[in-house]
Design an enzyme around this catalytic site. Sequence first.
Site, short mmCIF file in Angstrom:
data_model
loop_
_atom_site.label_atom_id
_atom_site.label_comp_id
_atom_site.label_asym_id
_atom_site.label_seq_id
_atom_site.Cartn_x
_atom_site.Cartn_y
_atom_site.Cartn_z
N CYS A 2 -7.53 -6.83 46.77
CA CYS A 2 -6.95 -6.66 48.11
C CYS A 2 -7.31 -5.31 48.69
O CYS A 2 -7.33 -4.31 47.98
CB CYS A 2 -5.44 -6.65 48.03
SG CYS A 2 -4.73 -8.08 47.31
N ARG A 27 -14.75 -6.26 48.59
CA ARG A 27 -13.90 -6.35 47.41
C ARG A 27 -13.56 -7.80 47.05
O ARG A 27 -13.04 -8.04 45.97
CB ARG A 27 -12.57 -5.64 47.69
CG ARG A 27 -12.70 -4.15 47.86
CD ARG A 27 -11.50 -3.63 48.60
NE ARG A 27 -11.40 -2.20 48.49
CZ ARG A 27 -10.55 -1.56 47.69
NH1 ARG A 27 -9.70 -2.22 46.97
NH2 ARG A 27 -10.54 -0.26 47.64
N TRP A 74 -6.48 -11.18 47.86
CA TRP A 74 -7.11 -11.95 46.78
C TRP A 74 -5.93 -12.55 46.00
O TRP A 74 -5.24 -11.85 45.28
CB TRP A 74 -7.97 -11.05 45.90
CG TRP A 74 -8.73 -11.78 44.84
CD1 TRP A 74 -9.91 -12.46 44.99
CD2 TRP A 74 -8.37 -11.92 43.46
NE1 TRP A 74 -10.29 -13.00 43.79
CE2 TRP A 74 -9.36 -12.69 42.83
CE3 TRP A 74 -7.29 -11.47 42.69
CZ2 TRP A 74 -9.33 -13.02 41.48
CZ3 TRP A 74 -7.25 -11.79 41.34
CH2 TRP A 74 -8.26 -12.56 40.76
N ASN A 98 -0.86 -4.75 47.21
CA ASN A 98 -1.95 -5.00 46.27
C ASN A 98 -1.35 -4.89 44.87
O ASN A 98 -0.70 -3.89 44.56
CB ASN A 98 -3.04 -3.94 46.47
CG ASN A 98 -4.17 -4.07 45.46
OD1 ASN A 98 -4.25 -5.05 44.73
ND2 ASN A 98 -5.02 -3.07 45.41
N GLY A 99 -1.51 -5.91 44.05
CA GLY A 99 -0.98 -5.88 42.69
C GLY A 99 -0.12 -7.10 42.40
O GLY A 99 -0.23 -8.12 43.07
N GLU A 479 -25.04 -10.24 29.63
CA GLU A 479 -24.96 -9.73 31.00
C GLU A 479 -25.76 -10.64 31.95
O GLU A 479 -25.31 -10.93 33.07
CB GLU A 479 -25.49 -8.29 31.02
CG GLU A 479 -25.72 -7.67 32.38
CD GLU A 479 -24.48 -7.61 33.29
OE1 GLU A 479 -23.38 -7.97 32.83
OE2 GLU A 479 -24.64 -7.23 34.46
N LYS A 483 -24.19 -12.56 35.14
CA LYS A 483 -24.69 -12.42 36.52
C LYS A 483 -24.94 -13.79 37.13
O LYS A 483 -24.60 -14.05 38.27
CB LYS A 483 -26.00 -11.62 36.56
CG LYS A 483 -25.91 -10.13 36.37
CD LYS A 483 -25.38 -9.34 37.54
CE LYS A 483 -23.91 -9.15 37.46
NZ LYS A 483 -23.35 -8.17 36.59
N GLU A 486 -21.68 -15.57 37.91
CA GLU A 486 -20.92 -14.95 39.01
C GLU A 486 -21.43 -15.34 40.38
O GLU A 486 -20.63 -15.63 41.26
CB GLU A 486 -21.03 -13.41 38.91
CG GLU A 486 -20.22 -12.79 37.81
CD GLU A 486 -20.36 -11.27 37.79
OE1 GLU A 486 -19.33 -10.59 37.72
OE2 GLU A 486 -21.50 -10.76 37.84
N HIS A 502 -26.81 -21.73 14.60
CA HIS A 502 -25.47 -21.97 14.05
C HIS A 502 -24.58 -22.76 15.00
O HIS A 502 -23.37 -22.77 14.84
CB HIS A 502 -24.81 -20.63 13.68
CG HIS A 502 -25.56 -19.88 12.64
ND1 HIS A 502 -25.68 -20.33 11.34
CD2 HIS A 502 -26.29 -18.74 12.71
CE1 HIS A 502 -26.43 -19.48 10.66
NE2 HIS A 502 -26.82 -18.52 11.47
N LYS A 602 -13.89 -7.37 43.63
CA LYS A 602 -14.41 -6.10 43.12
C LYS A 602 -13.22 -5.23 42.76
O LYS A 602 -12.19 -5.31 43.42
CB LYS A 602 -15.22 -5.44 44.24
CG LYS A 602 -16.02 -4.22 43.82
CD LYS A 602 -17.37 -4.61 43.35
CE LYS A 602 -18.19 -3.43 42.87
NZ LYS A 602 -19.19 -3.86 41.89
N1 HGA Z 1 0.23 -10.68 44.21
C1 HGA Z 1 -0.07 -10.62 45.61
C2 HGA Z 1 -1.18 -9.61 45.90
C3 HGA Z 1 -2.43 -9.95 45.18
C4 HGA Z 1 -3.42 -8.82 45.04
O1 HGA Z 1 -3.12 -7.67 44.90
N2 HGA Z 1 -4.70 -9.10 44.99
O2 HGA Z 1 -5.64 -8.09 44.84
C5 HGA Z 1 -0.43 -11.99 46.16
O3 HGA Z 1 -0.80 -12.90 45.42
O4 HGA Z 1 -0.34 -12.15 47.36
#
Ligand code: HGA
Length: 607
Positions: A2, A27, A74, A98-99, A479, A483, A486, A502, A602
């Site tokens: 976020c 990000r 995110w 964010n979190g 790696e 890549k 991703e 194996h 990111k």
């Molecule tokens: N938990 C919150 C924020 C998600 C977040 O920090 N993403 O990087 C949500 O799900 O809205």
Amino acid sequence: MCGIIGIVGREPVADRLVDGLKRMEYRGYDSAGICTLSGGQLVRRRAEGKLANLTREVAEHPAPGEVGIAHTRWATHGAPTEQNAHPHATGEVALVHNGIIENFKPLRDELLALGRKFESETDTEVVVQMLSRHIEEGKSPAEAVRTVLPRLRGAFALAIAFRQDPDMLIGARLGSPLVVGYGEGETYLGSDALALAPLTQDISYLEEGDWVIITREGATIFDVDGNEVERAVTKSGASAAAIEKGNYRHFMQKEIFEQPTVVAQTLRSYVRQLERTVALPQIDFDITSINRVTIVACGTSFYAGMVAKYWFEMFARVPVDIDVASEFRYRDPVLEPGGLALFISQSGETADTLAALRHCKEAGQTIAVVVNVPTSSMAREADLLLPTHAGPEIGVASTKAFTCQLAVLAALAAHFAVKKGRLSKDEERAIVDHLLEAPACLNAALDHDDDIAQMAHLIAPARDVLYLGRGPDYPLAMEGALKLKEISYIHAEGYASGEMKHGPIALIDDHVPVVVLAPSGPLFEKTVSNMQEVRARGGKIVLISDAEGIAEAGEGCMATIEMPKVHPLIAPLVYAVPVQLLAYHVACAKGTDVDQPRNLAKSVTVE
Ligand code: HGA
């Protein structure tokens, strides 16, 4: 992850907020929103998906006002819908986060029991509801924040707007980064200095547990105990130009091509060219007493750590443990006195790695970090900071940060060995000479971009791809597979060449391309034998080797990619280029979103 931006400004903020979000697009996100304060109201605009949708929404339904907050989300809790998009708001409070609020369930139950109504599935909304409750009871915004913060568990960076106080915002951080920016009669909040680069270079980094009231006049910062504190104002040096693509089609492509320059730039800090010795920043602990190294990292940084394990053991004869950060902390690792714990992270904010760092610190380990952001949380909490000088890495798939990490780790391993008396002067000189050859060899590897672009269509239709490597090129195989996964969404696995027989060899048929990383050198014959085992079962091989290796083993391969002949020490740096380019061109051939691959973010600031 976020992105957060907040502006207490002198002019309308809606467009600047959306612009700020655009700078954080790299990000990774799945919805976005803004909230401004205008006419005594909170004016909220949100949209699912890309920022173009939010831009349209704001154009159709303007959000006037000179103060506001904004967010790219995110999703962790709740689908990426408009309803779950931030800002979350009641009539009184709007907030971006964010979190993860880990104890959101009991808090939500408590609030539901009080009759409060929720409109989203997010963990975040409990914070808005708690704050609103206190505001409705007559508390001031600062009192409400002071009451609520100690009840939150988990990780957060918050930016909060209050209807009743339209000339200020409050920010708070615990576990997720947040900075304060100072402008001319304006003050800002941002996830990082880069987000604020076009607005200001004057930045204060909030510390763990800090919260801040920003107004047009500046910022008042409080620590976790509620005491008013000063946090230094530093010049960020972040340049808005660093987040432009220039003539490249994608950031990832730009960053792949920057590698010769940024690896040379990084090496300048770690070797003395004239003396031909390794040179590390001042170390104020006795490195010779280190008897074990524990490396902890995630994703691409973890693979850099795996390569470093070979180097530490080979040069310094010191035992090395390595683990992914999300596992490390929960398996009760044995951390004996005299250990060096080494953490590797591009952003220096990766939540899993940061938590592991703090765990090791508590266990009395000496902490070293290899990070690309020297102002990051990890940088600030380390005993030994070893910065990479890759410049801002915007592409979600890490490229230049990886090769710069390898350059630093090779120098660190050699330095360690010198201090431990395990390397002679001549051996040290030889290592330095090889490291200094790396930028030119990276350039020579990049010369094969067109060849790789041309053979990418052979891989693009595959459903599964295997990558094989041996010794320090084995992490490279992983790696390469990472890549490809991703950015092209093709399932891929990296294996130690010798492990094929194996188990995974059962997967081989003519639909599964096998990419073999085999620089000529001491392990070449063995890898080629494993390659023949694949070929004998109808496997289609892409051999990445030097001219000598290709002459010896290239016949019958589906494709070959020629690399310059390099010393085995720098092979992992140089062979990173073809695996990055292969993933890049396959993704382009498939038409996927290279810089913002689906579901990825990111700087992963949640556990
Ligand atoms: N938990 C919150 C924020 C998600 C977040 O920090 N993403 O990087 C949500 O799900 O809205």
